[in-house]
Design a protein around this motif. Sequence first.
Motif, PDB file in Angstrom:
ATOM      1  N   VAL A  23       1.075  -1.099  -0.163  1.00  0.00           N
ATOM      2  CA  VAL A  23       0.041  -0.161  -0.280  1.00  0.00           C
ATOM      3  C   VAL A  23       0.579   1.229   0.440  1.00  0.00           C
ATOM      4  O   VAL A  23       1.480   1.113   0.928  1.00  0.00           O
ATOM      5  N   THR A  25       1.040   5.082  -0.097  1.00  0.00           N
ATOM      6  CA  THR A  25       0.224   6.408   0.644  1.00  0.00           C
ATOM      7  C   THR A  25       1.074   7.696   0.184  1.00  0.00           C
ATOM      8  O   THR A  25       2.244   7.786  -0.083  1.00  0.00           O
ATOM      9  N   SER A 121      -4.951   8.069   4.196  1.00  0.00           N
ATOM     10  CA  SER A 121      -4.691   7.525   4.766  1.00  0.00           C
ATOM     11  C   SER A 121      -5.992   6.604   5.883  1.00  0.00           C
ATOM     12  O   SER A 121      -5.752   5.454   5.783  1.00  0.00           O
ATOM     13  N   LEU A 124      -6.074   2.537   4.873  1.00  0.00           N
ATOM     14  CA  LEU A 124      -5.512   1.546   5.660  1.00  0.00           C
ATOM     15  C   LEU A 124      -6.415   1.252   7.177  1.00  0.00           C
ATOM     16  O   LEU A 124      -6.610   0.476   7.715  1.00  0.00           O
ATOM     17  N   THR A 136      -1.230  -6.480   4.608  1.00  0.00           N
ATOM     18  CA  THR A 136      -0.340  -5.285   4.222  1.00  0.00           C
ATOM     19  C   THR A 136       0.731  -4.198   4.514  1.00  0.00           C
ATOM     20  O   THR A 136       1.191  -5.050   5.600  1.00  0.00           O
ATOM     21  N   GLU A 138       2.648  -1.012   4.463  1.00  0.00           N
ATOM     22  CA  GLU A 138       2.549   0.569   3.731  1.00  0.00           C
ATOM     23  C   GLU A 138       3.912   1.351   3.646  1.00  0.00           C
ATOM     24  O   GLU A 138       4.672   1.391   5.074  1.00  0.00           O
ATOM     25  N   GLU A 140       4.756   5.100   2.683  1.00  0.00           N
ATOM     26  CA  GLU A 140       4.965   6.844   2.695  1.00  0.00           C
ATOM     27  C   GLU A 140       5.585   7.639   2.133  1.00  0.00           C
ATOM     28  O   GLU A 140       6.226   7.400   1.766  1.00  0.00           O
TER      29      GLU A 140
END
Length: 405
Positions: A23, A25, A121, A124, A136, A138, A140
């Motif tokens: 993921v 972001t 955000s 998630l 998952t 993440e 950023e």
Amino acid sequence: MKLKRETYLEQIRPYYDSDIIKVITGVRRCGKSILLDTIREELIENGIKEDHIIYINFEDLDFDYIVDASDLNKEIKSRITDNDKYYIFLDEIQHIESFEKALASFRATLNVSLFVTGSNSTLLSGELSTLLTGRTVEFEIFPFSFYEMKRYYELNNREFSDNLFFNYLKWGGFPLRFDYSDETSVHRYLSNLYESIVNRDIVGKTKSADKKAFMDISLYILANAGKELSIDNIIETYKKENKEIAKRTVYNYLERMKKAYLIHGVGRYNIVGKSALSNREKQYAIDMGFRTINTNTINYEDTFYLENVVYNELLSRGYTVFAGKTHKGEIDFVAIKNGKKCFLQVTYLLASEKTIQREFGAYSNITDASPKYVMSLDKIDMSHDGIIHINIVDFLLRRVDLILT
């Protein structure tokens, strides 16, 4: 030419073939889609067939027939023709209703590696978190760091010098802002980008009065990033303009800004008790350009600007960052990675004995043996008494690094 963003690729590469959902972001226009392109190119270089890479950008009108999880499920399965692994890239997936159900299904029933991006955000949270707990990871993404700005300039045969730091401190690192050479155009681009983020990710179709209030409050928060945020002060400032706003509304706006990656809240760390404190966050802007568009003049000596740049740099490098709390004062940052930490003080210049005493003296009551740093723009090494002095530009350009214990 586009920049290959090694800071993030190094973090993501170990998961290329994993069935854990990647993921990605970050705030809009920070470079998520370009990063996906780079990952796809690396997969092809590593021998993955192009027809086994599926890419869909949900902001492309060509795919507006995909509106929910069922549509997405049909689309992906229609493109899978054998049992070999497929690499699926779903860009800005938050536009798809109940997308988390499709992701859970793909992961459970197909031989795939999933990469998804989003600009909020909440990607998630909620049902995705419930359906995919532990499945998952993440990453950023931030606008360009100063080091990435340097590499971008070199890649495109543009002259770079350390003095461009003040340009970066003023206008930040959104990649497309480097397409413009004059400040008026950069200001216009950033202002339009900010309003676009507000319209698309925050206020949507709410009434114009709500948008105006949000813009006022959000720009106030950005302009004062790094300072102790007082909701009461915001309300009082609003009252001086003969306006009223509820405390709950301000808190709501603050949360919306966080969800759209416009700001990050940095919590407190009790250095004596060695634990995180749950209340009293400072806020830092995702990009310095968003601070600048709400100020008439830039004070380069404002330490909060420098703190903001250092804070974002630490986050992009994978540190967990807190503001330090001691019995008698504060330390700007406690930076933690892999269970190790260091302490950081940030200031403009160590130009007087008073400033030197203040910055180095902040550590006088700390018995923790972790490395202690003072960062400034001074080019002379002023380290003493076991406290290490680092030039901020040298740190940002990766000429020196932090030691953690």
